[in-house]
Design an enzyme around this catalytic site. Structure first.
Site, PDB file in Angstrom:
ATOM      1  N   GLU A   1      -4.226   0.570  -4.538  1.00 35.34           N
ATOM      2  CA  GLU A   1      -2.823   0.916  -4.317  1.00 35.34           C
ATOM      3  C   GLU A   1      -1.959  -0.337  -4.225  1.00 35.34           C
ATOM      4  OE1 GLU A   1      -2.961   5.042  -1.791  1.00 35.34           O
ATOM      5  OE2 GLU A   1      -3.490   3.201  -0.726  1.00 35.34           O
TER       6      GLU A   1
ATOM      7  N   ASP B   1       0.964   3.857  -3.263  1.00 32.68           N
ATOM      8  CA  ASP B   1       0.634   5.271  -3.176  1.00 32.68           C
ATOM      9  C   ASP B   1       1.621   6.094  -4.005  1.00 32.68           C
ATOM     10  OD1 ASP B   1      -0.727   7.645  -1.969  1.00 32.68           O
ATOM     11  OD2 ASP B   1       1.228   7.910  -1.011  1.00 32.68           O
TER      12      ASP B   1
ATOM     13  N   GLU C   1       0.838  -1.201   0.000  1.00 36.37           N
ATOM     14  CA  GLU C   1       0.000   0.000   0.000  1.00 36.37           C
ATOM     15  C   GLU C   1       0.876   1.256   0.000  1.00 36.37           C
ATOM     16  OE1 GLU C   1      -3.436   2.223   2.698  1.00 36.37           O
ATOM     17  OE2 GLU C   1      -2.713   0.258   3.299  1.00 36.37           O
TER      18      GLU C   1
END
Length: 192
Positions: A117, A46, A42
């Site tokens: 993500e 991003d 994650e």
């Protein structure tokens, strides 16, 4: 649902199937069963999303001119915010692949939106930048025929201190500017 079906849906086949699975391992599942959760993916996803969208906006022109820094910032905020990621994750039914313990109580909108993500990061690690870029631009509401899927439809009154004003804006859906898909703000009132 099988991961093979997901691979077909996203248009990318993973060489490292364990990496694909890790993209869907919630921390509650990892704590109960051992192994790595998807939180590091994650984090990386991003940044991959930010880079892909920033690059796309950098090369975008509007009325023969490149976008200003303020325009790019406002649009990037709108395009990579939780609601936009949630929309993309829901279109791909990513929640169906989530490995989680404790049931629905542990699965909120943030959890589902973060799956876009984690999957973006997994595609990046498995296939490189170009593969991740294709995945993101195809599935995130950023590009269709060179135009943004949504458009900035309204700018509200200024906010903030006199030396650091922000101009909130919202992004409407296609021909329905009254439907707000996301909101963002930038340091300039001018959008295009």
């Amino acid at each position: 649902m099988t991961f093979e079906r997901l691979e077909k849906e996203i248009g990318y086949t993973f060489r490292d199937k364990a990496l694909l699975k890790t993209a869907f391992v919630h921390s509650t599942y990892a704590n109960a069963h051992g192994g790595e959760d998807n939180e590091r993916l994650e984090f990386l996803g991003d940044s991959v999303l930010q880079l892909v969208v920033s690059e796309m906006l950098y090369f975008r022109e509007k009325k023969g001119k490149t976008l200003s820094e303020g325009e790019m910032t406002a649009l990037r905020q709108a395009l990579v915010r939780k609601e936009a990621l949630l929309e993309a994750a829901e279109k791909l039914s990513l929640k169906n692949f989530l490995l989680v313990e404790g049931g629905e109580a542990n699965v909120g909108g943030k959890t589902v939106s973060s799956l876009f993500e984690t999957l973006s990061a997994a595609v990046y690690l498995d296939g490189g930048y170009e593969a991740a870029k294709r995945f993101i631009l195809e599935h995130l509401a950023v590009s269709r025929g060179g135009e943004l899927q949504g458009r900035i439809t309204g700018i509200s009154a200024k906010e903030g201190l006199a030396h650091a004003l922000l101009f909130p804006a919202k992004r409407g859906k296609g021909q329905r500017p009254d439907v707000c898909l996301s909101r963002g703000s930038g340091r300039q009132k001018r959008v295009g």
